[in-house]
Design a protein around this motif. Structure first.
Motif, PDB file in Angstrom:
ATOM      1  N   PRO A   1       0.808  -1.226   0.000  1.00  0.00           N
ATOM      2  CA  PRO A   1       0.000   0.000   0.000  1.00  0.00           C
ATOM      3  C   PRO A   1       0.841   1.275   0.000  1.00  0.00           C
ATOM      4  N   GLU A   2       2.085   1.175   0.416  1.00  0.00           N
ATOM      5  CA  GLU A   2       2.963   2.346   0.397  1.00  0.00           C
ATOM      6  C   GLU A   2       3.250   2.826  -1.027  1.00  0.00           C
ATOM      7  N   ARG A   3       2.936   1.995  -2.018  1.00  0.00           N
ATOM      8  CA  ARG A   3       3.183   2.360  -3.415  1.00  0.00           C
ATOM      9  C   ARG A   3       2.378   3.585  -3.827  1.00  0.00           C
ATOM     10  N   PHE A   4       1.262   3.867  -3.142  1.00  0.00           N
ATOM     11  CA  PHE A   4       0.416   5.006  -3.504  1.00  0.00           C
ATOM     12  C   PHE A   4       1.062   6.345  -3.160  1.00  0.00           C
ATOM     13  N   GLU A   5       2.077   6.339  -2.282  1.00  0.00           N
ATOM     14  CA  GLU A   5       2.748   7.574  -1.876  1.00  0.00           C
ATOM     15  C   GLU A   5       3.308   8.341  -3.058  1.00  0.00           C
ATOM     16  N   ASN A   6       3.788   7.651  -4.055  1.00  0.00           N
ATOM     17  CA  ASN A   6       4.453   8.301  -5.187  1.00  0.00           C
ATOM     18  C   ASN A   6       3.628   8.311  -6.462  1.00  0.00           C
ATOM     19  N   LEU A   7       2.344   7.978  -6.361  1.00  0.00           N
ATOM     20  CA  LEU A   7       1.496   7.939  -7.548  1.00  0.00           C
ATOM     21  C   LEU A   7       0.697   9.229  -7.700  1.00  0.00           C
ATOM     22  N   ALA A   8       0.675   9.744  -8.903  1.00  0.00           N
ATOM     23  CA  ALA A   8      -0.147  10.915  -9.218  1.00  0.00           C
ATOM     24  C   ALA A   8      -1.393  10.487  -9.981  1.00  0.00           C
ATOM     25  N   GLU A   9      -1.316   9.330 -10.638  1.00  0.00           N
ATOM     26  CA  GLU A   9      -2.426   8.871 -11.470  1.00  0.00           C
ATOM     27  C   GLU A   9      -2.624   7.374 -11.313  1.00  0.00           C
ATOM     28  N   LEU A  10      -3.862   6.953 -11.481  1.00  0.00           N
ATOM     29  CA  LEU A  10      -4.228   5.548 -11.539  1.00  0.00           C
ATOM     30  C   LEU A  10      -5.124   5.361 -12.755  1.00  0.00           C
ATOM     31  N   ILE A  11      -5.224   4.150 -13.229  1.00  0.00           N
ATOM     32  CA  ILE A  11      -6.072   3.854 -14.376  1.00  0.00           C
ATOM     33  C   ILE A  11      -7.291   3.077 -13.887  1.00  0.00           C
ATOM     34  N   ALA A  12      -8.473   3.628 -14.127  1.00  0.00           N
ATOM     35  CA  ALA A  12      -9.725   2.925 -13.823  1.00  0.00           C
ATOM     36  C   ALA A  12     -10.009   1.985 -14.980  1.00  0.00           C
ATOM     37  N   VAL A  13     -10.331   0.732 -14.654  1.00  0.00           N
ATOM     38  CA  VAL A  13     -10.648  -0.269 -15.667  1.00  0.00           C
ATOM     39  C   VAL A  13     -12.026  -0.833 -15.339  1.00  0.00           C
ATOM     40  N   TRP A  14     -12.971  -0.628 -16.251  1.00  0.00           N
ATOM     41  CA  TRP A  14     -14.324  -1.147 -16.080  1.00  0.00           C
ATOM     42  C   TRP A  14     -14.390  -2.582 -16.586  1.00  0.00           C
ATOM     43  N   ALA A  15     -15.411  -3.307 -16.186  1.00  0.00           N
ATOM     44  CA  ALA A  15     -15.596  -4.704 -16.583  1.00  0.00           C
ATOM     45  C   ALA A  15     -15.662  -4.869 -18.101  1.00  0.00           C
ATOM     46  N   ASP A  16     -16.160  -3.852 -18.813  1.00  0.00           N
ATOM     47  CA  ASP A  16     -16.251  -3.940 -20.273  1.00  0.00           C
ATOM     48  C   ASP A  16     -14.928  -3.601 -20.971  1.00  0.00           C
ATOM     49  N   GLY A  17     -13.872  -3.347 -20.173  1.00  0.00           N
ATOM     50  CA  GLY A  17     -12.553  -3.069 -20.745  1.00  0.00           C
ATOM     51  C   GLY A  17     -12.233  -1.598 -20.925  1.00  0.00           C
ATOM     52  N   ARG A  18     -13.222  -0.747 -20.760  1.00  0.00           N
ATOM     53  CA  ARG A  18     -12.993   0.694 -20.892  1.00  0.00           C
ATOM     54  C   ARG A  18     -11.989   1.138 -19.833  1.00  0.00           C
ATOM     55  N   ARG A  19     -11.114   2.094 -20.194  1.00  0.00           N
ATOM     56  CA  ARG A  19     -10.082   2.584 -19.288  1.00  0.00           C
ATOM     57  C   ARG A  19     -10.082   4.103 -19.257  1.00  0.00           C
ATOM     58  N   GLU A  20      -9.760   4.653 -18.088  1.00  0.00           N
ATOM     59  CA  GLU A  20      -9.679   6.098 -17.933  1.00  0.00           C
ATOM     60  C   GLU A  20      -8.594   6.433 -16.912  1.00  0.00           C
ATOM     61  N   VAL A  21      -7.774   7.422 -17.216  1.00  0.00           N
ATOM     62  CA  VAL A  21      -6.758   7.879 -16.281  1.00  0.00           C
ATOM     63  C   VAL A  21      -7.409   8.805 -15.265  1.00  0.00           C
ATOM     64  N   LEU A  22      -7.141   8.541 -13.987  1.00  0.00           N
ATOM     65  CA  LEU A  22      -7.666   9.354 -12.897  1.00  0.00           C
ATOM     66  C   LEU A  22      -6.504  10.022 -12.174  1.00  0.00           C
ATOM     67  N   THR A  23      -6.661  11.307 -11.852  1.00  0.00           N
ATOM     68  CA  THR A  23      -5.643  12.031 -11.099  1.00  0.00           C
ATOM     69  C   THR A  23      -5.942  11.881  -9.610  1.00  0.00           C
ATOM     70  N   LEU A  24      -4.973  11.371  -8.883  1.00  0.00           N
ATOM     71  CA  LEU A  24      -5.129  11.102  -7.466  1.00  0.00           C
ATOM     72  C   LEU A  24      -4.858  12.372  -6.668  1.00  0.00           C
ATOM     73  N   GLU A  25      -5.873  12.856  -5.953  1.00  0.00           N
ATOM     74  CA  GLU A  25      -5.706  14.029  -5.085  1.00  0.00           C
ATOM     75  C   GLU A  25      -5.175  13.615  -3.722  1.00  0.00           C
ATOM     76  N   SER A  26      -5.767  12.566  -3.147  1.00  0.00           N
ATOM     77  CA  SER A  26      -5.319  12.089  -1.845  1.00  0.00           C
ATOM     78  C   SER A  26      -5.819  10.667  -1.630  1.00  0.00           C
ATOM     79  N   TYR A  27      -5.263  10.044  -0.616  1.00  0.00           N
ATOM     80  CA  TYR A  27      -5.689   8.703  -0.223  1.00  0.00           C
ATOM     81  C   TYR A  27      -5.301   8.497   1.227  1.00  0.00           C
ATOM     82  N   TRP A  28      -5.944   7.552   1.884  1.00  0.00           N
ATOM     83  CA  TRP A  28      -5.542   7.149   3.217  1.00  0.00           C
ATOM     84  C   TRP A  28      -6.057   5.743   3.469  1.00  0.00           C
TER      85      TRP A  28
END
Length: 178
Positions: A36-63
């Motif tokens: 879970p510490e891997r999220f410390e250095n991430l600015a973006e994640l890729i959302a993947v829907w069940a139908d295969g569609r993908r979208e880049v999301l900008t990470l503002e924060s997490y905990w």
């Protein structure tokens, strides 16, 4: 949306969104990574829907919260804007996966590997890696209706070659008859 990440490449899932949280577009997710510490250095994640569609999301924060992780993404500031992400897997490009030691493997690397005994008898392919709390277990499907459960232990899985997608096993007496 950013153009920095290649949306067509191989991905590694790191979380699965379970539900919204609060009124500001926050999302609760199940962790699919042991790091879970891997999220410390991430600015973006890729959302993947069940139908295969993908979208880049900008990470503002997490905990981290109670064994899960809570995300807040840019441009998702309400429940309505966030709820279409429920059920999505969040992923990173494969080349950004956490480096493991030589004798460690991600479950996705083992899935699809051919499993054969040390004398060359093919048992099938790894369909799934099951976490048991102790030693993970390989679910091997032979292509028909027969399955084997083989512990992912060094004494049994004597060779794992990810490049060749091959696992050689030396099963103790009776294991394959179960």
């Amino acid at each position: 949306m950013s153009g920095a990440i290649d949306l067509t490449g191989e991905l590694v899932a790191v979380a699965r969104i379970a539900r919204t949280r609060g009124l500001r577009g926050e999302l609760v997710a199940d962790l699919l990574t042991d790091f879970p510490e891997r999220f410390e250095n991430l600015a973006e994640l890729i959302a993947v829907w069940a139908d295969g569609r993908r979208e880049v999301l900008t990470l503002e924060s997490y905990w981290l919260q109670g064994g899960r992780i809570v995300f807040k993404f840019a441009d998702r500031d309400s429940i309505e804007q966030a709820q279409n992400l429920i059920g999505c897997e969040l992923a990173v490009p494969e080349e950004e996966s956490v480096a493991l030691s030589e004798d460690e493997f991600f479950h996705w690397q083992l899935e699809g590997c051919v499993v054969e005994t040390i004398d060359g008898r093919e048992l099938g392919r790894v369909r799934e890696v099951i976490e048991t709390g102790a030693v993970p277990v390989l679910l091997i499907a032979d292509g028909g209706d027969h399955e084997h459960l083989i512990p992912l232990a060094e004494e049994i899985c004597v060779e794992i070659n990810i490049d060749r997608k091959l696992i050689r096993v030396d099963p103790p007496a009776g294991l394959l008859e179960m």
